[in-house]
Design a protein around this motif. Sequence first.
Motif, PDB file in Angstrom:
ATOM      1  N   PRO A 182       0.412  -1.622 -10.849  1.00 33.63           N
ATOM      2  CA  PRO A 182      -0.638  -1.086  -9.980  1.00 33.63           C
ATOM      3  C   PRO A 182      -1.024   0.344 -10.317  1.00 33.63           C
ATOM      4  O   PRO A 182      -1.702   0.992  -9.564  1.00 33.63           O
ATOM      5  CB  PRO A 182      -0.029  -1.185  -8.588  1.00 33.63           C
ATOM      6  CG  PRO A 182       1.430  -1.121  -8.791  1.00 33.63           C
ATOM      7  CD  PRO A 182       1.674  -1.776 -10.134  1.00 33.63           C
ATOM      8  N   ILE A 229       2.004   1.639  -3.630  1.00 34.74           N
ATOM      9  CA  ILE A 229       0.881   1.959  -4.515  1.00 34.74           C
ATOM     10  C   ILE A 229       0.386   3.378  -4.295  1.00 34.74           C
ATOM     11  O   ILE A 229       0.059   4.094  -5.246  1.00 34.74           O
ATOM     12  CB  ILE A 229      -0.258   0.934  -4.324  1.00 34.74           C
ATOM     13  CG1 ILE A 229       0.178  -0.425  -4.854  1.00 34.74           C
ATOM     14  CG2 ILE A 229      -1.540   1.398  -5.013  1.00 34.74           C
ATOM     15  CD1 ILE A 229      -0.746  -1.562  -4.463  1.00 34.74           C
ATOM     16  N   ASN A 243       0.824  -1.217   0.000  1.00 40.11           N
ATOM     17  CA  ASN A 243       0.000   0.000   0.000  1.00 40.11           C
ATOM     18  C   ASN A 243       0.851   1.258   0.000  1.00 40.11           C
ATOM     19  O   ASN A 243       0.501   2.252  -0.645  1.00 40.11           O
ATOM     20  CB  ASN A 243      -0.952   0.006   1.199  1.00 40.11           C
ATOM     21  CG  ASN A 243      -2.173  -0.841   0.957  1.00 40.11           C
ATOM     22  OD1 ASN A 243      -2.620  -1.000  -0.170  1.00 40.11           O
ATOM     23  ND2 ASN A 243      -2.719  -1.395   2.024  1.00 40.11           N
TER      24      ASN A 243
END
Length: 85
Positions: free
Chosen positions: A67, A39, A36
């Motif tokens: 991503p 991303i 995360n």
Amino acid sequence: MSDFLLNAGRQTLMLELQEASRLPERLGDDFIRAANTIIQCEGKVIVAGIGKSGHIGKKMPRRLPAPGLPPSSCIRLKRCTAIWA
């Protein structure tokens, strides 16, 4: 001597395979947090490494666009690889 080397090599590979098969169950919150962070990064992602980690780092620019991150570049300075997006 040849049999010894072959057996040692086979034992090493079997141990590595056994440990690698356990990796999927070891993924957890740390993996999710790291993924995360990459991303959701609005700036640059920098990966540096020497040896094996440097080789893995060189592959990341091809993976990061997946991503939705912008294409990346890779430079190699002596024994250290740096990647930025």
